[in-house]
Motif scaffolding. Structure first.
Motif, PDB file in Angstrom:
ATOM      1  N   ALA A 149     -12.608   9.423  -2.748  1.00  0.00           N
ATOM      2  CA  ALA A 149     -11.600  10.028  -1.857  1.00  0.00           C
ATOM      3  C   ALA A 149     -11.297   9.121  -0.664  1.00  0.00           C
ATOM      4  O   ALA A 149     -10.125   8.950  -0.286  1.00  0.00           O
ATOM      5  CB  ALA A 149     -12.092  11.394  -1.374  1.00  0.00           C
ATOM      6  N   SER A 150     -12.339   8.507  -0.071  1.00  0.00           N
ATOM      7  CA  SER A 150     -12.100   7.650   1.110  1.00  0.00           C
ATOM      8  C   SER A 150     -11.291   6.416   0.727  1.00  0.00           C
ATOM      9  O   SER A 150     -10.376   5.997   1.449  1.00  0.00           O
ATOM     10  CB  SER A 150     -13.437   7.242   1.747  1.00  0.00           C
ATOM     11  N   TRP A 151     -11.608   5.868  -0.461  1.00  0.00           N
ATOM     12  CA  TRP A 151     -10.867   4.681  -0.920  1.00  0.00           C
ATOM     13  C   TRP A 151      -9.444   5.067  -1.330  1.00  0.00           C
ATOM     14  O   TRP A 151      -8.518   4.290  -1.143  1.00  0.00           O
ATOM     15  CB  TRP A 151     -11.606   4.033  -2.101  1.00  0.00           C
ATOM     16  N   GLY A 152      -9.303   6.282  -1.886  1.00  0.00           N
ATOM     17  CA  GLY A 152      -7.972   6.760  -2.291  1.00  0.00           C
ATOM     18  C   GLY A 152      -7.068   6.916  -1.079  1.00  0.00           C
ATOM     19  O   GLY A 152      -5.904   6.497  -1.085  1.00  0.00           O
ATOM     20  N   TYR A 153      -7.635   7.504  -0.026  1.00  0.00           N
ATOM     21  CA  TYR A 153      -6.860   7.716   1.200  1.00  0.00           C
ATOM     22  C   TYR A 153      -6.446   6.370   1.807  1.00  0.00           C
ATOM     23  O   TYR A 153      -5.301   6.178   2.216  1.00  0.00           O
ATOM     24  CB  TYR A 153      -7.705   8.527   2.186  1.00  0.00           C
ATOM     25  N   LYS A 154      -7.397   5.431   1.804  1.00  0.00           N
ATOM     26  CA  LYS A 154      -7.128   4.089   2.356  1.00  0.00           C
ATOM     27  C   LYS A 154      -6.016   3.403   1.538  1.00  0.00           C
ATOM     28  O   LYS A 154      -5.044   2.873   2.099  1.00  0.00           O
ATOM     29  CB  LYS A 154      -8.421   3.265   2.300  1.00  0.00           C
ATOM     30  N   LEU A 155      -6.156   3.471   0.217  1.00  0.00           N
ATOM     31  CA  LEU A 155      -5.197   2.798  -0.665  1.00  0.00           C
ATOM     32  C   LEU A 155      -3.783   3.383  -0.507  1.00  0.00           C
ATOM     33  O   LEU A 155      -2.792   2.656  -0.448  1.00  0.00           O
ATOM     34  CB  LEU A 155      -5.647   2.934  -2.131  1.00  0.00           C
ATOM     35  N   MET A 156      -3.714   4.709  -0.401  1.00  0.00           N
ATOM     36  CA  MET A 156      -2.389   5.349  -0.335  1.00  0.00           C
ATOM     37  C   MET A 156      -1.736   5.223   1.047  1.00  0.00           C
ATOM     38  O   MET A 156      -0.531   5.397   1.167  1.00  0.00           O
ATOM     39  CB  MET A 156      -2.507   6.823  -0.739  1.00  0.00           C
ATOM     40  N   THR A 157      -2.531   4.940   2.072  1.00  0.00           N
ATOM     41  CA  THR A 157      -1.934   4.799   3.413  1.00  0.00           C
ATOM     42  C   THR A 157      -1.612   3.341   3.759  1.00  0.00           C
ATOM     43  O   THR A 157      -0.918   3.079   4.730  1.00  0.00           O
ATOM     44  CB  THR A 157      -2.874   5.379   4.491  1.00  0.00           C
ATOM     45  N   GLU A 158      -2.143   2.411   2.951  1.00  0.00           N
ATOM     46  CA  GLU A 158      -1.817   0.994   3.187  1.00  0.00           C
ATOM     47  C   GLU A 158      -0.421   0.688   2.642  1.00  0.00           C
ATOM     48  O   GLU A 158       0.027   1.340   1.692  1.00  0.00           O
ATOM     49  CB  GLU A 158      -2.839   0.091   2.478  1.00  0.00           C
ATOM     50  N   ASN A 159       0.211  -0.298   3.228  1.00  0.00           N
ATOM     51  CA  ASN A 159       1.569  -0.641   2.773  1.00  0.00           C
ATOM     52  C   ASN A 159       1.572  -1.641   1.624  1.00  0.00           C
ATOM     53  O   ASN A 159       2.560  -1.772   0.927  1.00  0.00           O
ATOM     54  CB  ASN A 159       2.399  -1.210   3.926  1.00  0.00           C
ATOM     55  N   ALA A 160       0.455  -2.337   1.446  1.00  0.00           N
ATOM     56  CA  ALA A 160       0.413  -3.345   0.377  1.00  0.00           C
ATOM     57  C   ALA A 160      -0.900  -3.211  -0.391  1.00  0.00           C
ATOM     58  O   ALA A 160      -1.881  -2.694   0.134  1.00  0.00           O
ATOM     59  CB  ALA A 160       0.518  -4.738   0.985  1.00  0.00           C
ATOM     60  N   PHE A 161      -0.867  -3.646  -1.655  1.00  0.00           N
ATOM     61  CA  PHE A 161      -2.106  -3.654  -2.439  1.00  0.00           C
ATOM     62  C   PHE A 161      -3.022  -4.749  -1.937  1.00  0.00           C
ATOM     63  O   PHE A 161      -2.596  -5.888  -1.761  1.00  0.00           O
ATOM     64  CB  PHE A 161      -1.786  -3.925  -3.920  1.00  0.00           C
ATOM     65  N   LYS A 162      -4.258  -4.386  -1.669  1.00  0.00           N
ATOM     66  CA  LYS A 162      -5.253  -5.391  -1.291  1.00  0.00           C
ATOM     67  C   LYS A 162      -6.373  -5.332  -2.305  1.00  0.00           C
ATOM     68  O   LYS A 162      -6.819  -4.234  -2.681  1.00  0.00           O
ATOM     69  CB  LYS A 162      -5.806  -5.102   0.102  1.00  0.00           C
ATOM     70  N   PHE A 163      -6.839  -6.505  -2.704  1.00  0.00           N
ATOM     71  CA  PHE A 163      -7.873  -6.555  -3.739  1.00  0.00           C
ATOM     72  C   PHE A 163      -9.114  -5.788  -3.299  1.00  0.00           C
ATOM     73  O   PHE A 163      -9.718  -5.054  -4.089  1.00  0.00           O
ATOM     74  CB  PHE A 163      -8.234  -8.015  -4.052  1.00  0.00           C
ATOM     75  N   GLU A 164      -9.470  -5.924  -1.987  1.00  0.00           N
ATOM     76  CA  GLU A 164     -10.700  -5.262  -1.522  1.00  0.00           C
ATOM     77  C   GLU A 164     -10.573  -3.730  -1.545  1.00  0.00           C
ATOM     78  O   GLU A 164     -11.576  -3.020  -1.601  1.00  0.00           O
ATOM     79  CB  GLU A 164     -11.142  -5.754  -0.141  1.00  0.00           C
ATOM     80  N   SER A 165      -9.333  -3.226  -1.550  1.00  0.00           N
ATOM     81  CA  SER A 165      -9.151  -1.772  -1.649  1.00  0.00           C
ATOM     82  C   SER A 165      -9.194  -1.304  -3.103  1.00  0.00           C
ATOM     83  O   SER A 165      -9.562  -0.163  -3.380  1.00  0.00           O
ATOM     84  CB  SER A 165      -7.801  -1.361  -1.048  1.00  0.00           C
ATOM     85  N   LEU A 166      -8.785  -2.184  -4.004  1.00  0.00           N
ATOM     86  CA  LEU A 166      -8.783  -1.821  -5.427  1.00  0.00           C
ATOM     87  C   LEU A 166     -10.148  -2.018  -6.085  1.00  0.00           C
ATOM     88  O   LEU A 166     -10.488  -1.330  -7.048  1.00  0.00           O
ATOM     89  CB  LEU A 166      -7.741  -2.663  -6.184  1.00  0.00           C
ATOM     90  N   LEU A 167     -10.931  -2.964  -5.540  1.00  0.00           N
ATOM     91  CA  LEU A 167     -12.219  -3.302  -6.149  1.00  0.00           C
ATOM     92  C   LEU A 167     -13.158  -2.088  -6.301  1.00  0.00           C
ATOM     93  O   LEU A 167     -13.734  -1.888  -7.381  1.00  0.00           O
ATOM     94  CB  LEU A 167     -12.901  -4.416  -5.353  1.00  0.00           C
ATOM     95  N   PRO A 168     -13.314  -1.246  -5.242  1.00  0.00           N
ATOM     96  CA  PRO A 168     -14.205  -0.086  -5.422  1.00  0.00           C
ATOM     97  C   PRO A 168     -13.770   0.822  -6.570  1.00  0.00           C
ATOM     98  O   PRO A 168     -14.601   1.348  -7.303  1.00  0.00           O
ATOM     99  CB  PRO A 168     -14.092   0.656  -4.077  1.00  0.00           C
ATOM    100  N   PHE A 169     -12.444   0.982  -6.741  1.00  0.00           N
ATOM    101  CA  PHE A 169     -11.948   1.812  -7.846  1.00  0.00           C
ATOM    102  C   PHE A 169     -12.346   1.221  -9.190  1.00  0.00           C
ATOM    103  O   PHE A 169     -12.766   1.929 -10.104  1.00  0.00           O
ATOM    104  CB  PHE A 169     -10.422   1.932  -7.781  1.00  0.00           C
ATOM    105  N   LEU A 170     -12.202  -0.091  -9.263  1.00  0.00           N
ATOM    106  CA  LEU A 170     -12.530  -0.777 -10.515  1.00  0.00           C
ATOM    107  C   LEU A 170     -14.018  -0.592 -10.843  1.00  0.00           C
ATOM    108  O   LEU A 170     -14.386  -0.279 -11.979  1.00  0.00           O
ATOM    109  CB  LEU A 170     -12.193  -2.267 -10.387  1.00  0.00           C
ATOM    110  N   LEU A 171     -14.855  -0.731  -9.812  1.00  0.00           N
ATOM    111  CA  LEU A 171     -16.305  -0.594 -10.009  1.00  0.00           C
ATOM    112  C   LEU A 171     -16.668   0.844 -10.400  1.00  0.00           C
ATOM    113  O   LEU A 171     -17.401   1.064 -11.364  1.00  0.00           O
ATOM    114  CB  LEU A 171     -17.065  -0.997  -8.742  1.00  0.00           C
ATOM    115  N   ILE A 172     -16.139   1.815  -9.637  1.00  0.00           N
ATOM    116  CA  ILE A 172     -16.469   3.226  -9.914  1.00  0.00           C
ATOM    117  C   ILE A 172     -15.971   3.612 -11.307  1.00  0.00           C
ATOM    118  O   ILE A 172     -16.689   4.241 -12.080  1.00  0.00           O
ATOM    119  CB  ILE A 172     -15.854   4.170  -8.841  1.00  0.00           C
ATOM    120  N   PHE A 173     -14.753   3.192 -11.639  1.00  0.00           N
ATOM    121  CA  PHE A 173     -14.157   3.569 -12.926  1.00  0.00           C
ATOM    122  C   PHE A 173     -14.951   2.965 -14.091  1.00  0.00           C
ATOM    123  O   PHE A 173     -15.251   3.646 -15.073  1.00  0.00           O
ATOM    124  CB  PHE A 173     -12.692   3.114 -12.977  1.00  0.00           C
ATOM    125  N   THR A 174     -15.313   1.684 -13.951  1.00  0.00           N
ATOM    126  CA  THR A 174     -16.083   1.018 -15.014  1.00  0.00           C
ATOM    127  C   THR A 174     -17.424   1.715 -15.203  1.00  0.00           C
ATOM    128  O   THR A 174     -17.841   2.006 -16.332  1.00  0.00           O
ATOM    129  CB  THR A 174     -16.313  -0.477 -14.662  1.00  0.00           C
TER     130      THR A 174
END
Lengths: 237, 269
Positions: free
Chosen positions: A197-222
């Motif tokens: 949820a914290s990473w989701g909120y951060k990702l959706m409020t940022e204006n651009a995709f940042k790798f460091e914001s996507l990385l936790p999702f990739l790790l959790i999902f895997t």
């Protein structure tokens, strides 16, 4: 492919017939939005800037963590799984169908919030809607993957509710949607980062995709996919 | 090859408890074959090993045909309707719906009812319909009439006979001797994890012809005896009572029932 699509449409109908999913995916998130949206924007007018994102994070987290696991427990902790297996239906089908159906329901609920928040509370529309919806798609998928682990690992409905709430409360309270993350004690900030949820909120409020914001999702999902695979094999024994 | 199923030396243990201990039997194509046994004899374990739902320890299982399986304890999602379930399973197995079979099972009458509203008998019929969605050559029915009322049992027996007439091989597990006598061509009685008897119900009945229960009542007690030679046994018993000076007030002689005989074999007596 026809069988799979029939399965998806059937699961979609089953979820609509089930009051649980209707409540967790639509009624509670939208009620929360109606009440808390009013409070947030009255107390802190600047909350309008992130109202769509915060209400969506709450709704998706609630729908995924509280709504999905009971459907999985119904299939995998009962004789349903034996009927599936005995009649040539692969064991993973229940998991895939419930996830796809829940994904669609959560996306619809998020679209309702996206449309309603500016109209009702003059919430600010995200600057880049395309990026916002891609972030939302990633966030829903990862939230459902965590919910799938609970649904496959826990064997009865009462325990499922307990585990879901144990994860749901810190997910929402420490995600930054209620109070800005930087106001929280350091330990709570760290705990909050363990949940999507914290990473989701951060990702959706940022204006651009940042790798460091996507990385936790990739790790959790895997990790969640691996866990679900292990749990399905255990159930199959 | 006329054998639909051949089981050789099958073993299965749960921890230190051996449930199947060298089970052997074969089922011929087109016959109704029953696995009989008291509760815990290993009927469901045997079926689940053959069906591939449970791993076995050793032995061989040869199956000649597509299997359809109706489980003893089965369930479906609460809100799934009967016809939706049949369509899902048929689509997944890439088979077309056998409308005549569904009609015979009364599935169209239940079409719009969600699973949780179905009675026990209706659920049994639906699970039989699901087992048929693979268009199987061999049908496994585990306690098919458990929990059904008399009308439901008669109706299901008729449907099972129709399936046999369609050329299906049917293997069923049961502890109901009357059901088996009514339906099956051959039976296997399980005891101690093995086949204690394999043959027709008629052959089992013929052995009963030689078996007698004798009840002798005196003024003070009632004793029961069993015998396969009624003349000699009765003479010997009368002499024993006379020597003891006891006055016999009543004597009853009965042939044992098929059910009693089954229980004796099943209990390994």
């Amino acid at each position: 492919m026809g069988a799979f699509l029939y399965g998806v449409s059937l699961q979609w109908k089953l979820d609509i017939r089930s009051k649980t999913l209707l409540i967790t995916c639509y009624i509670v998130p939208l009620l929360f939005f109606a009440i808390m949206g009013g409070i947030f924007t009255s107390v802190m007018p600047e909350a309008r800037d992130t109202l769509i994102q915060s209400m969506t994070v709450f709704g998706v987290t609630m729908g995924a963590l509280i709504g999905l696991p009971p459907s999985l427990v119904e299939i995998y902790s009962s004789d349903i799984k034996k009927v599936y297996k005995a009649n040539g239906v692969p064991l993973y089908l229940g998991l895939v169908l419930t996830n796809i159906s829940a994904y669609i329901h959560l996306f619809i609920m998020s679209i309702i919030l996206y449309i309603a928040a500016p109209l009702v509370f003059h919430a600010k529309i995200p600057q880049n809607p395309g990026k916002y919806f891609i972030s939302l798609a990633v966030f829903i998928a990862v939230s459902l993957s965590i919910a799938s682990i609970i649904g496959l690992a826990v064997k009865d409905q009462a325990k499922t509710s307990m585990f879901s709430i144990i994860i749901f409360i810190p997910s929402t309270m420490l995600s930054g949607i209620m109070f800005p993350m930087e106001f929280l004690p350091k330990a709570f900030q760290t705990i909050g980062k363990l949940f999507p949820a914290s990473w989701g909120y951060k990702l959706m409020t940022e204006n651009a995709f940042k790798f460091e914001s996507l990385l936790p999702f990739l790790l959790i999902f895997t990790l969640a996919i691996v866990m679900c695979n292990i749990l399905l094999r255990r159930i199959d024994k | 090859m006329n054998e639909a199923i051949k089981i050789s030396n099958l073993t299965k243990s749960y921890g230190t408890h051996a449930v199947l201990n060298g089970l052997d039997f074969c089922v011929q194509k087109g016959e109704i074959f029953a696995l009989l046994g008291i509760n815990g004899a290993g009927k469901t374990t045997s079926l689940e090993c053959i069906e591939g739902l449970r791993k076995y320890d050793s032995g061989t299982i040869a199956i000649n045909g597509i299997m359809g399986i109706q489980l003893q304890s089965a369930s479906l999602p609460k809100y799934m309707k009967a016809l939706e379930a049949v369509k899902l399973f048929a689509k997944w197995n890439k088979t077309s719906l056998d409308k005549a079979a569904l009609d015979a099972l009364g599935i169209y009458e239940l079409a719009k009812k969600p699973y949780y509203q179905l009675s026990t008998g209706q659920k049994r019929r639906l699970h039989l319909a699901l087992a048929l969605t693979r268009n199987p050559d061999i049908l496994f029915l585990d306690e098919p009439t458990a929990g059904l009322d008399v009308e439901g049992q008669i109706s299901l027996h008729e449907q099972i006979r129709q399936l046999k007439a369609m050329g299906k091989t049917i293997i069923l597990a049961s502890h109901d001797m009357a059901e088996v006598e009514n339906l099956c061509d051959r039976i296997a009685i399980l005891s101690g994890g093995r086949s204690a008897y394999i043959g027709t119900v008629k052959q089992l009945g013929e052995t009963i012809g030689k078996h007698y229960n004798i009840t002798i009542q005196t003024e003070s007690r009632t004793e029961k005896y069993e015998s396969e030679n009624i003349g000699d046994s009765l003479l010997s018993l009368l002499m024993q009572y006379k020597e003891k000076g006891e006055t016999i007030t009543d004597i009853q002689i009965n042939r044992g029932s098929l059910e009693q005989h089954f229980i004796k074999i099943a209990k390994g007596e």
